[in-house]
Every structure is written in structure tokens, then in C-alpha cells.
Design a protein around this motif. Structure first.
Motif, PDB file in Angstrom:
ATOM      1  N   ILE A  78      -9.494 -16.613  49.418  1.00  0.00           N
ATOM      2  CA  ILE A  78     -10.708 -16.282  50.163  1.00  0.00           C
ATOM      3  C   ILE A  78     -11.760 -15.796  49.172  1.00  0.00           C
ATOM      4  N   SER A  79     -12.933 -16.412  49.194  1.00  0.00           N
ATOM      5  CA  SER A  79     -14.039 -15.981  48.347  1.00  0.00           C
ATOM      6  C   SER A  79     -14.798 -14.859  49.048  1.00  0.00           C
ATOM      7  N   ILE A  80     -15.086 -13.784  48.287  1.00  0.00           N
ATOM      8  CA  ILE A  80     -15.810 -12.646  48.853  1.00  0.00           C
ATOM      9  C   ILE A  80     -17.060 -12.394  48.006  1.00  0.00           C
ATOM     10  N   PRO A  81     -18.240 -12.790  48.476  1.00  0.00           N
ATOM     11  CA  PRO A  81     -19.475 -12.528  47.719  1.00  0.00           C
ATOM     12  C   PRO A  81     -19.890 -11.063  47.838  1.00  0.00           C
ATOM     13  N   ASN A  82     -20.666 -10.614  46.858  1.00  0.00           N
ATOM     14  CA  ASN A  82     -21.224  -9.253  46.875  1.00  0.00           C
ATOM     15  C   ASN A  82     -20.130  -8.192  47.072  1.00  0.00           C
ATOM     16  N   CYS A  83     -19.073  -8.360  46.310  1.00  0.00           N
ATOM     17  CA  CYS A  83     -17.957  -7.423  46.391  1.00  0.00           C
ATOM     18  C   CYS A  83     -17.830  -6.699  45.048  1.00  0.00           C
ATOM     19  N   HIS A  84     -17.911  -5.382  45.058  1.00  0.00           N
ATOM     20  CA  HIS A  84     -17.862  -4.606  43.821  1.00  0.00           C
ATOM     21  C   HIS A  84     -16.508  -3.921  43.610  1.00  0.00           C
ATOM     22  N   LYS A  85     -15.599  -4.078  44.567  1.00  0.00           N
ATOM     23  CA  LYS A  85     -14.259  -3.520  44.390  1.00  0.00           C
ATOM     24  C   LYS A  85     -13.489  -4.412  43.432  1.00  0.00           C
ATOM     25  N   GLU A  86     -12.784  -3.829  42.482  1.00  0.00           N
ATOM     26  CA  GLU A  86     -12.132  -4.588  41.420  1.00  0.00           C
ATOM     27  C   GLU A  86     -10.733  -5.076  41.795  1.00  0.00           C
ATOM     28  N   LYS A 116     -21.724 -14.271  40.293  1.00  0.00           N
ATOM     29  CA  LYS A 116     -21.907 -12.861  39.991  1.00  0.00           C
ATOM     30  C   LYS A 116     -21.526 -12.023  41.206  1.00  0.00           C
ATOM     31  N   ASN A 117     -20.722 -10.983  40.974  1.00  0.00           N
ATOM     32  CA  ASN A 117     -20.268 -10.055  42.016  1.00  0.00           C
ATOM     33  C   ASN A 117     -19.395 -10.725  43.079  1.00  0.00           C
ATOM     34  N   GLU A 118     -18.846 -11.889  42.765  1.00  0.00           N
ATOM     35  CA  GLU A 118     -17.918 -12.548  43.678  1.00  0.00           C
ATOM     36  C   GLU A 118     -16.487 -12.192  43.279  1.00  0.00           C
ATOM     37  N   LYS A 119     -15.643 -11.957  44.269  1.00  0.00           N
ATOM     38  CA  LYS A 119     -14.214 -11.730  44.036  1.00  0.00           C
ATOM     39  C   LYS A 119     -13.418 -12.794  44.773  1.00  0.00           C
ATOM     40  N   LEU A 120     -12.252 -13.125  44.208  1.00  0.00           N
ATOM     41  CA  LEU A 120     -11.312 -14.008  44.878  1.00  0.00           C
ATOM     42  C   LEU A 120     -10.137 -13.169  45.357  1.00  0.00           C
ATOM     43  N   ALA A 121      -9.762 -13.379  46.610  1.00  0.00           N
ATOM     44  CA  ALA A 121      -8.665 -12.635  47.209  1.00  0.00           C
ATOM     45  C   ALA A 121      -7.686 -13.615  47.842  1.00  0.00           C
ATOM     46  N   VAL A 122      -6.509 -13.131  48.205  1.00  0.00           N
ATOM     47  CA  VAL A 122      -5.500 -13.995  48.820  1.00  0.00           C
ATOM     48  C   VAL A 122      -4.967 -13.352  50.093  1.00  0.00           C
ATOM     49  N   SER A 123      -4.539 -14.216  51.000  1.00  0.00           N
ATOM     50  CA  SER A 123      -3.844 -13.809  52.217  1.00  0.00           C
ATOM     51  C   SER A 123      -3.198 -15.045  52.811  1.00  0.00           C
ATOM     52  N   CYS A 124      -1.953 -14.912  53.231  1.00  0.00           N
ATOM     53  CA  CYS A 124      -1.222 -16.026  53.861  1.00  0.00           C
ATOM     54  C   CYS A 124      -1.220 -17.281  52.980  1.00  0.00           C
ATOM     55  N   GLY A 125      -1.146 -17.084  51.679  1.00  0.00           N
ATOM     56  CA  GLY A 125      -1.080 -18.220  50.771  1.00  0.00           C
ATOM     57  C   GLY A 125      -2.384 -18.954  50.569  1.00  0.00           C
ATOM     58  N   ARG A 126      -3.514 -18.378  50.982  1.00  0.00           N
ATOM     59  CA  ARG A 126      -4.814 -19.014  50.813  1.00  0.00           C
ATOM     60  C   ARG A 126      -5.742 -18.119  49.985  1.00  0.00           C
ATOM     61  N   PHE A 178     -23.539 -25.375  29.062  1.00  0.00           N
ATOM     62  CA  PHE A 178     -23.894 -24.318  28.119  1.00  0.00           C
ATOM     63  C   PHE A 178     -24.880 -23.302  28.687  1.00  0.00           C
ATOM     64  N   SER A 179     -25.752 -23.711  29.579  1.00  0.00           N
ATOM     65  CA  SER A 179     -26.734 -22.778  30.127  1.00  0.00           C
ATOM     66  C   SER A 179     -26.288 -22.166  31.456  1.00  0.00           C
ATOM     67  N   SER A 180     -25.038 -22.385  31.821  1.00  0.00           N
ATOM     68  CA  SER A 180     -24.546 -21.893  33.104  1.00  0.00           C
ATOM     69  C   SER A 180     -24.675 -20.381  33.214  1.00  0.00           C
ATOM     70  N   LYS A 181     -25.050 -19.936  34.382  1.00  0.00           N
ATOM     71  CA  LYS A 181     -25.143 -18.500  34.667  1.00  0.00           C
ATOM     72  C   LYS A 181     -23.850 -17.963  35.265  1.00  0.00           C
ATOM     73  N   ARG A 182     -22.855 -18.811  35.386  1.00  0.00           N
ATOM     74  CA  ARG A 182     -21.593 -18.388  35.993  1.00  0.00           C
ATOM     75  C   ARG A 182     -20.726 -17.681  34.951  1.00  0.00           C
ATOM     76  N   PRO A 183     -20.290 -16.470  35.242  1.00  0.00           N
ATOM     77  CA  PRO A 183     -19.598 -15.666  34.221  1.00  0.00           C
ATOM     78  C   PRO A 183     -18.120 -15.998  34.030  1.00  0.00           C
ATOM     79  N   VAL A 184     -17.536 -16.767  34.934  1.00  0.00           N
ATOM     80  CA  VAL A 184     -16.088 -16.982  34.913  1.00  0.00           C
ATOM     81  C   VAL A 184     -15.782 -18.465  35.055  1.00  0.00           C
ATOM     82  N   ASP A 185     -14.750 -18.923  34.349  1.00  0.00           N
ATOM     83  CA  ASP A 185     -14.236 -20.271  34.530  1.00  0.00           C
ATOM     84  C   ASP A 185     -12.725 -20.185  34.687  1.00  0.00           C
TER      85      ASP A 185
END
Length: 290
Positions: free
Chosen positions: A261-269, A249-259, A17-24
Motif C-alpha cells: 500500500i502506497s501512503i503519500p505525505n507520511c512522515h512516520k518512519e 517525496k514523503n511517500e512510504k510503502l506499507a504492507v497488509s494481507c500480502g499486498r 539523471f534529472s529525476s526528482k525521485r529519491p528512491v529506486d
């Protein structure tokens, strides 16, 4: 990943309940089973232990019984286990899980004292109900109690948990202990400083003498198998496609070659972006913007 109904003070992934993580995330059952099956086909081995453990309370997964049932149908799987805080267990759910093919329950019981159990969970924790479910489950499948030793908080409770497990064994239940050492994590909750592994094992040795019990639990069968090939390695620059927000916060998940990739401090949507791989350990990939 499917959230948690508790808010434990030592949570290594800052869930609850007190998690600071914005996404599940809730991962589709078919995807989980199919990817697991493909991995085992690649490894081409048997006697596999499938441990179901999300970043949160596993029993909150809406199709947990069906997931166990489908994993049981994979011929190379021997043991199927679940890690749970125990609060959502009922006799009916235990029966369904056993019928589906579950062979082991790992239960994170961290205190016997009601007040301290509540404090550690940071929520009301029905310790008597959990103890009742442990007794019931231990007659149906193997139960491993996996308390986290939190120095200065639940040291004395470990003795009580050991005696509780011994009492269940005397009643004919199938219970083992797997005491865990509290570890500090960068993105977790760290109410105390961790102790060294040397001190931890010294404490286990002392408890073994007092209670005349073996506490150095290890898996029955550990063996090496083929590692899934990495499509890219640390230091490589690659182009990836942003899919969604990550857990931080400000982390994006991306894909390449079926995997993924976590990208921290990424503001591109969305869209393609070039990153440098800075981690590839255990096929977990992290990239930073170029």
C-alpha cells in the motif's frame, strides 16, 4: 524498477539523471518469477503474454537474461516481450535473450535525426547503433517500434520511422509499428500538451494513406481472465505496517494481507499505522493517514 540511462524529456515516471525521485528499487528475480507463477496458477489460463517493463530502462536489470529464461519455463507463457530504448542492445545480448526465450522486442525509437534523438533523450543517443541493432534483432525475433508522437517536437520524424521500418521489412526483417500518443502525467515530464485520442487517430489515418501501411496495431490475443481478489477495497480503514520509503517525496510503502500500500505525505518512519484506502483499481492500493 532499475533506473534509466537516458533522461527523456517526456518520461511519464520522471526517471533518469534529472529525476526528482529519491528512491529506486531492484526487485529480486526469484520473487518476480514466483509471484508471477502464483498469479498464473490462480488465473488458470494459457497463451499468456509476459511483458517485462520496469519504470526505467529494462535492460539495466542485472539479471534480465536469467529472468527471461525462468519465465520461459512457465508452461502457460506464450509470448515474452521487453520494452527498451535500444541503446544497451548488442548482438551478443540479443542472441542471449533469444536463446533464453525472448520472442519480442518493443523499442522506443522516437527520432531518426541524430540531433532530435539527442534532444528527446536529453542525452547522447547513438541512433546509428540502435538502427543497426534493430536490423539485427528483426532477423532473430519480432521487433515492434513504439515511438511516442510528441506534438510539435517529433511529428516529422514519425514519417522517417515508418519508412525505416518498411525498409527493414523489405530486407526480410520482422518489424511492426505501434505508434503511441503522448499523455501528460501528474508525476511525469510534460514538455507539451497532449492531443485528444480523436486527433491522434486522425493523424494515424493520414499517415496510413501517405505510407500505405496499417498503423492501428493491436494485440493478437486479448481475453478476459479472473481478477485477483482484493483483500480490501476503496473506503476501508485498515492497519498496515510501514516497510520503507516510496519513490515519491514523503511517500512510504506499507504492507497488509500480502499486498503493498502506497501512503503519500507520511512522515512516520516505521511501525503500524491506520490508513483509509482511497484507491484499489487494478489491485494497486493507495492509503491516506487516518
Amino acid at each position: 524498477m532499475n533506473g534509466c540511462n537516458l533522461d527523456c524529456i517526456y518520461c511519464s515516471v520522471d526517471e533518469g539523471f534529472s529525476s526528482k525521485r529519491p528512491v529506486d528499487f531492484i526487485i529480486e528475480r526469484d520473487y518476480l518469477v514466483n509471484e508471477f507463477r502464483k498469479l498464473l496458477e490462480f488465473k488458470n489460463t494459457t497463451n499468456i503474454h509476459a511483458n517485462i517493463a520496469g519504470q526505467g530502462e529494462t535492460l539495466m536489470y542485472p539479471e534480465i537474461v536469467e529472468l527471461v529464461r525462468e519465465i520461459r519455463q512457465i508452461h502457460s507463457v506464450d509470448i515474452i516481450s521487453i520494452i527498451t530504448n535500444g541503446t544497451m542492445l548488442t548482438e551478443l545480448l540479443i542472441d542471449k535473450l533469444v536463446s533464453a526465450g525472448l520472442t519480442r522486442l518493443n523499442i522506443s525509437l522516437n527520432a531518426i535525426d541524430k540531433g532530435l534523438a539527442d534532444k528527446i533523450a536529453n542525452k547522447p543517443y547513438n541512433i546509428e547503433k540502435v538502427k543497426e541493432m534493430i536490423r539485427y534483432a528483426s532477423k532473430r525475433l519480432q521487433v515492434i517500434l513504439v515511438p511516442v508522437l510528441i506534438p510539435g517536437i517529433n511529428d516529422a520524424e514519425i514519417d522517417k520511422i515508418i519508412e525505416f521500418s518498411k525498409s527493414i521489412c523489405m530486407e526480410g526483417g520482422n518489424v511492426k509499428l505501434g505508434i503511441q500518443n503522448f499523455l501528460s502525467y501528474r508525476f511525469g515530464r510534460n514538455p507539451v500538451n497532449e492531443i485528444s485520442w480523436g486527433e491522434f487517430y486522425e493523424r494515424l489515418a493520414g499517415l496510413e494513406k501517405v505510407h500505405n501501411i496499417n498503423l492501428k496495431y493491436s494485440e493478437e490475443r486479448l481475453f478476459e481472465s479472473k481478477e485477483l481478489p482484493k483483500p480490501f477495497k476503496k473506503g476501508w480503514s485498515i492497519v498496515v505496517k510501514i516497510i520503507c520509503d516510496g519513490r515519491l517525496k514523503n511517500e512510504k510503502l506499507a504492507v497488509s494481507c500480502g499486498r503493498v500500500i502506497s501512503i503519500p505525505n507520511c512522515h512516520k518512519e516505521k511501525g503500524d499505522i491506520k490508513v483509509k484506502i482511497v484507491r484499489d483499481k487494478h489491485n494497486i492500493f493507495v492509503g491516506v493517514l487516518k
